[in-house]
Enzyme design. Structure first.
Site, PDB file in Angstrom:
ATOM      1  N   CYS A  15       0.869  -1.188   0.000  1.00 33.31           N
ATOM      2  CA  CYS A  15       0.000   0.000   0.000  1.00 33.31           C
ATOM      3  C   CYS A  15       0.900   1.231   0.000  1.00 33.31           C
ATOM      4  O   CYS A  15       2.055   1.140  -0.451  1.00 33.31           O
ATOM      5  CB  CYS A  15      -0.971  -0.030   1.190  1.00 33.31           C
TER       6      CYS A  15
ATOM      7  N   ASN B 154       2.290   1.431   4.424  1.00 33.74           N
ATOM      8  CA  ASN B 154       2.590   0.142   5.089  1.00 33.74           C
ATOM      9  C   ASN B 154       2.265   0.190   6.590  1.00 33.74           C
ATOM     10  O   ASN B 154       2.916  -0.461   7.409  1.00 33.74           O
ATOM     11  CB  ASN B 154       4.050  -0.287   4.845  1.00 33.74           C
TER      12      ASN B 154
ATOM     13  N   CYS C 206      -1.438   0.655   7.372  1.00 34.63           N
ATOM     14  CA  CYS C 206      -2.887   0.392   7.465  1.00 34.63           C
ATOM     15  C   CYS C 206      -3.295  -0.821   6.613  1.00 34.63           C
ATOM     16  O   CYS C 206      -3.528  -1.911   7.138  1.00 34.63           O
ATOM     17  CB  CYS C 206      -3.691   1.619   7.040  1.00 34.63           C
ATOM     18  N   ARG C 207      -3.367  -0.654   5.308  1.00 36.12           N
ATOM     19  CA  ARG C 207      -3.941  -1.712   4.463  1.00 36.12           C
ATOM     20  C   ARG C 207      -3.035  -2.926   4.275  1.00 36.12           C
ATOM     21  O   ARG C 207      -3.469  -4.067   4.463  1.00 36.12           O
ATOM     22  CB  ARG C 207      -4.322  -1.126   3.095  1.00 36.12           C
ATOM     23  N   SER C 208      -1.776  -2.689   3.873  1.00 36.61           N
ATOM     24  CA  SER C 208      -0.934  -3.869   3.582  1.00 36.61           C
ATOM     25  C   SER C 208      -0.550  -4.665   4.831  1.00 36.61           C
ATOM     26  O   SER C 208      -0.498  -5.898   4.760  1.00 36.61           O
ATOM     27  CB  SER C 208       0.281  -3.505   2.724  1.00 36.61           C
TER      28      SER C 208
ATOM     29  N   ASP D 118      -8.053   3.914   1.095  1.00 31.39           N
ATOM     30  CA  ASP D 118      -7.092   4.335   2.112  1.00 31.39           C
ATOM     31  C   ASP D 118      -7.863   4.824   3.339  1.00 31.39           C
ATOM     32  O   ASP D 118      -8.603   5.801   3.246  1.00 31.39           O
ATOM     33  CB  ASP D 118      -6.237   5.464   1.513  1.00 31.39           C
TER      34      ASP D 118
END
Ligand code: 4NP
Length: 170
Positions: free
Chosen positions: A15, A18, A20-22, A131
Site C-alpha cells: 500500500c 505500510n 494500514c492496508r498492507s 485508504d
C-alpha cells in the site's frame, strides 16, 4: 523464521504507508496460511511505496481493529518497497491503482512474477482497498472485510496454482 528461499511461493502486499492496508492483508493472510498448515510453503511480507513510516508498527487503529477480529499485527514494522523485492516475490499485490502504477514504474524488465491488484482474488466487484488513514474507525473495519474475503481467494489460487493443496474452506 521462514526464509523466502525455502518456500514455494512468496507474496508481498503493498500500500502507500505500510501501516494500514498492507499490514492488515499481511496479518490476515499470515493467520489463514498458518491455519492451513502452509506457513513453511508460503512466504508473506508487506511494504509501502512511501517512506514516511519506516520502522513503525501498524497504525494504532489498524492494530486495534485487527486485534478485535483475532489478528495480532504488533510484530509488523513498516518498510518501503525495494528493487530486490522484484527478485524475491512471485506475487506483488497492490491495494489500489495508484500504488500499482508506482510499482509498475519500479518493476524491472526481468520480473517474471505477478504484479496486480489484490482484491480481484476475491469475489467483490470493488477492486481497490480505500485508504483509511484520514478517516474514522469504520474505514479500518471495511479494510478488514475486504481483505478477509480476498485472502480466501488468494489462498485458493495459490493452493491450486502452486501447491497442489486444497484449503479447508473450499
Ligand atoms: P496505508 O495508509 O497506505 O494503507 O498504510 C496510509 C498510511 C499513511 C499515509 C497514507 C496512507 N500517510 O500519508 O502518512
Amino acid at each position: 523464521m521462514t526464509e523466502v528461499a525455502n518456500t514455494e511461493v512468496a507474496v508481498l502486499f503493498v500500500c502507500l504507508g505500510n501501516i494500514c492496508r498492507s499490514p492488515t492483508a499481511h496479518g490476515v493472510f499470515e493467520k489463514r496460511v498458518a491455519e492451513e498448515g502452509l506457513a513453511s510453503k508460503i512466504y508473506i511480507d508487506s511494504a509501502g511505496t512511501g517512506d514516511w513510516h519506516l520502522g513503525e508498527q501498524p497504525d494504532p487503529r489498524t492494530l486495534l481493529a485487527g486485534q478485535q477480529r483475532g489478528y495480532d499485527l504488533s510484530h509488523l514494522r513498516a518498510r518501503q518497497v525495494k528493487a530486490e523485492d522484484f527478485d524475491l516475490f512471485d506475487y506483488i499485490l497492490a491495494m489500489d491503482r495508484k500504488n500499482l502504477a508506482n510499482l509498475q514504474q519500479l518493476k524491472p524488465r526481468h520480473f517474471k512474477g505477478h504484479l496486480r491488484l489484490f482484491l480481484p482474488f476475491g469475489r467483490d466487484l470493488v477492486d481497490e482497498v480505500p485508504d483509511p488513514y484520514a478517516g474514522g474507525t469504520e474505514g479500518f473495519e471495511q479494510v478488514l472485510d475486504m481483505v478477509e474475503q480476498a485472502a480466501e481467494g488468494l489462498l485458493a489460487h495459490l493452493c491450486d496454482a502452486h501447491l497442489n493443496e486444497f484449503p479447508s474452506s473450499q
